[in-house]
Scaffold this motif. Structure first.
Motif, PDB file in Angstrom:
ATOM      1  N   ARG A  75       0.707  -1.301   0.062  1.00  0.00           N
ATOM      2  CA  ARG A  75       0.070  -0.031  -0.043  1.00  0.00           C
ATOM      3  C   ARG A  75       1.007   1.183   0.038  1.00  0.00           C
ATOM      4  N   ARG A  76       1.975   1.274   0.959  1.00  0.00           N
ATOM      5  CA  ARG A  76       2.652   2.551   0.777  1.00  0.00           C
ATOM      6  C   ARG A  76       3.593   2.843  -0.247  1.00  0.00           C
ATOM      7  N   THR A  77       4.023   1.864  -0.867  1.00  0.00           N
ATOM      8  CA  THR A  77       4.916   2.047  -1.987  1.00  0.00           C
ATOM      9  C   THR A  77       4.043   2.469  -3.285  1.00  0.00           C
ATOM     10  N   TRP A  78       2.722   2.124  -3.397  1.00  0.00           N
ATOM     11  CA  TRP A  78       1.937   2.353  -4.468  1.00  0.00           C
ATOM     12  C   TRP A  78       1.070   3.795  -4.124  1.00  0.00           C
ATOM     13  N   THR A  79       0.485   3.902  -2.819  1.00  0.00           N
ATOM     14  CA  THR A  79      -0.086   5.392  -2.573  1.00  0.00           C
ATOM     15  C   THR A  79       0.520   6.249  -2.340  1.00  0.00           C
ATOM     16  N   MET A  80       1.971   6.120  -1.849  1.00  0.00           N
ATOM     17  CA  MET A  80       2.554   7.249  -1.418  1.00  0.00           C
ATOM     18  C   MET A  80       4.026   7.412  -2.203  1.00  0.00           C
ATOM     19  N   GLY A  81       4.134   6.295  -3.124  1.00  0.00           N
ATOM     20  CA  GLY A  81       5.386   6.441  -3.854  1.00  0.00           C
ATOM     21  C   GLY A  81       6.678   6.507  -2.898  1.00  0.00           C
ATOM     22  N   ASP A  82       6.483   5.725  -1.790  1.00  0.00           N
ATOM     23  CA  ASP A  82       7.510   5.470  -0.740  1.00  0.00           C
ATOM     24  C   ASP A  82       8.574   4.409  -1.217  1.00  0.00           C
ATOM     25  N   GLY A  83       9.193   4.534  -2.007  1.00  0.00           N
ATOM     26  CA  GLY A  83      10.238   3.515  -2.562  1.00  0.00           C
ATOM     27  C   GLY A  83       9.784   2.280  -3.146  1.00  0.00           C
ATOM     28  N   ARG A  84      10.297   1.322  -3.303  1.00  0.00           N
ATOM     29  CA  ARG A  84       9.897  -0.048  -3.762  1.00  0.00           C
ATOM     30  C   ARG A  84      10.465  -1.448  -2.894  1.00  0.00           C
ATOM     31  N   ILE A  85       9.507  -2.352  -2.989  1.00  0.00           N
ATOM     32  CA  ILE A  85       9.619  -3.278  -2.092  1.00  0.00           C
ATOM     33  C   ILE A  85      11.045  -4.123  -2.765  1.00  0.00           C
ATOM     34  N   VAL A  86      11.949  -4.658  -1.919  1.00  0.00           N
ATOM     35  CA  VAL A  86      13.205  -5.210  -2.283  1.00  0.00           C
ATOM     36  C   VAL A  86      13.328  -6.557  -1.659  1.00  0.00           C
ATOM     37  N   ALA A  87      12.725  -6.885  -0.336  1.00  0.00           N
ATOM     38  CA  ALA A  87      12.817  -8.057  -0.004  1.00  0.00           C
ATOM     39  C   ALA A  87      11.437  -8.390   1.221  1.00  0.00           C
ATOM     40  N   ASN A  88      11.236  -9.734   1.411  1.00  0.00           N
ATOM     41  CA  ASN A  88      10.310  -9.963   2.280  1.00  0.00           C
ATOM     42  C   ASN A  88      10.381 -11.423   3.154  1.00  0.00           C
ATOM     43  N   GLY A  89       9.875 -11.557   4.031  1.00  0.00           N
ATOM     44  CA  GLY A  89       9.840 -12.726   4.723  1.00  0.00           C
ATOM     45  C   GLY A  89       8.880 -12.827   6.102  1.00  0.00           C
TER      46      GLY A  89
END
Length: 297
Positions: A75-89
């Motif tokens: 949600r944050r990367t799409w709606t706020m343009g606050d970076g992009r996801i690089v990892a998860n777990g």
């Protein structure tokens, strides 16, 4: 090895992020060529949520990497343009637990239909909680209300303002000692978001350093109890009345340091499925595209 790449790393002072602090304190980032500036907020200055809701971390806070719940990272990367996801777990063997008061009529997860459940909104808890509750009650009968930080949620339950709340250790153990009942457990999923400066070499260096800290903690958890329990001690200063009716030493003794995992480079297909789940429920715009959410590393 990288040649002293400087990065500003946002730190969440919560149980699932202990390896990040250990990697910083033990110099593992530095040994990978990363000059890490650990960005932290004073817990006493945080009223509702630790990650600011209206400000971008990669913009206003000039942060290069930050951890956040997996669904909130979407949600944050799409709606706020606050970076992009690089990892998860999953990050740690630390499930969220839904608690209720001992005298409550809520006996099982199915009794939570149309019952307000306290979460901290805009942190991702509302998504993980919704996903877990939908396994027991219809999606349109999930009722989540914003109650703020862990101590705020405990206070709301303690005062009877909500019938249930979500918590994670060490606050789950505190809730046990306050006499609250456990109803449901579900996994905690995290993501790591990067700004424009994050490339594959930097991400791999970060994950190697993080992995060394994970190995240290998992090999000797008791050696890190002091650091782990600092979170509970900080909240005792913020919300002292919650600790008046419990044996704090007994709470401390019962809490164990969990086993941790190393985040993995982002799983694009998995996140695309989560994105579709959010879009089906109107939790994110229909035009949201995974291409604008996941970093092209």
């Amino acid at each position: 090895m990288l040649a002293d790449r400087s990065i500003r790393l946002f730190h969440l002072p919560f149980s699932f992020m202990l390896p990040q602090k250990v990697a910083s304190e033990r110099g593992y980032f530095r040994e990978e060529g990363l000059a890490v500036d650990l960005v932290e907020r004073d817990r006493r200055d945080v009223e509702v949520k630790y990650i600011p809701a209206a400000e971008t971390l990669t913009g206003e806070y000039d942060v290069d990497l930050y951890p956040i719940c997996k669904w909130e990272s979407i949600r944050r990367t799409w709606t706020m343009g606050d970076g992009r996801i690089v990892a998860n777990g999953t990050f740690a063997s630390l499930p969220y637990t839904v608690f209720t008061r001992p005298e409550s009529d809520v006996e099982t997860p199915t009794d939570l239909a149309d019952v307000p459940v306290g979460v901290n909104r805009r942190t991702g808890q509302e998504y993980t909680a919704r996903k877990a509750l939908e396994e027991h009650i219809p999606a349109d009968e999930v009722d989540l209300v914003g109650c703020g930080m862990p101590t705020d949620r405990l206070q709301a339950l303690y005062e009877g303002r909500v019938d249930a709340v979500t918590l994670i250790d060490p606050h789950s153990t505190l809730a046990d000692h306050l006499g609250f009942r456990r109803l449901l457990e579900y996994d905690n999923h995290m993501g790591i978001v990067g700004g424009d400066a994050i490339d594959r070499d930097l991400l791999e260096a970060f994950l190697r350093a993080y992995g060394r800290a994970v190995e240290d903690i998992n090999a000797d958890p008791d050696a890190f109890r002091g650091t782990y329990l600092e979170m509970l001690e900080a909240d005792a200063a913020v919300a002292p009345d919650l600790f008046d009716d419990v044996d704090v030493d007994a709470v401390r003794e019962e809490i164990t340091v969990p086993q941790y995992e190393v985040p993995e480079p982002v799983d694009r297909e998995e996140l695309d499925e989560h994105l579709a789940w959010m879009q089906d429920r109107g939790l994110i715009d229909e035009s949201a595209s995974i291409d604008d959410i996941v970093a092209p590393l």
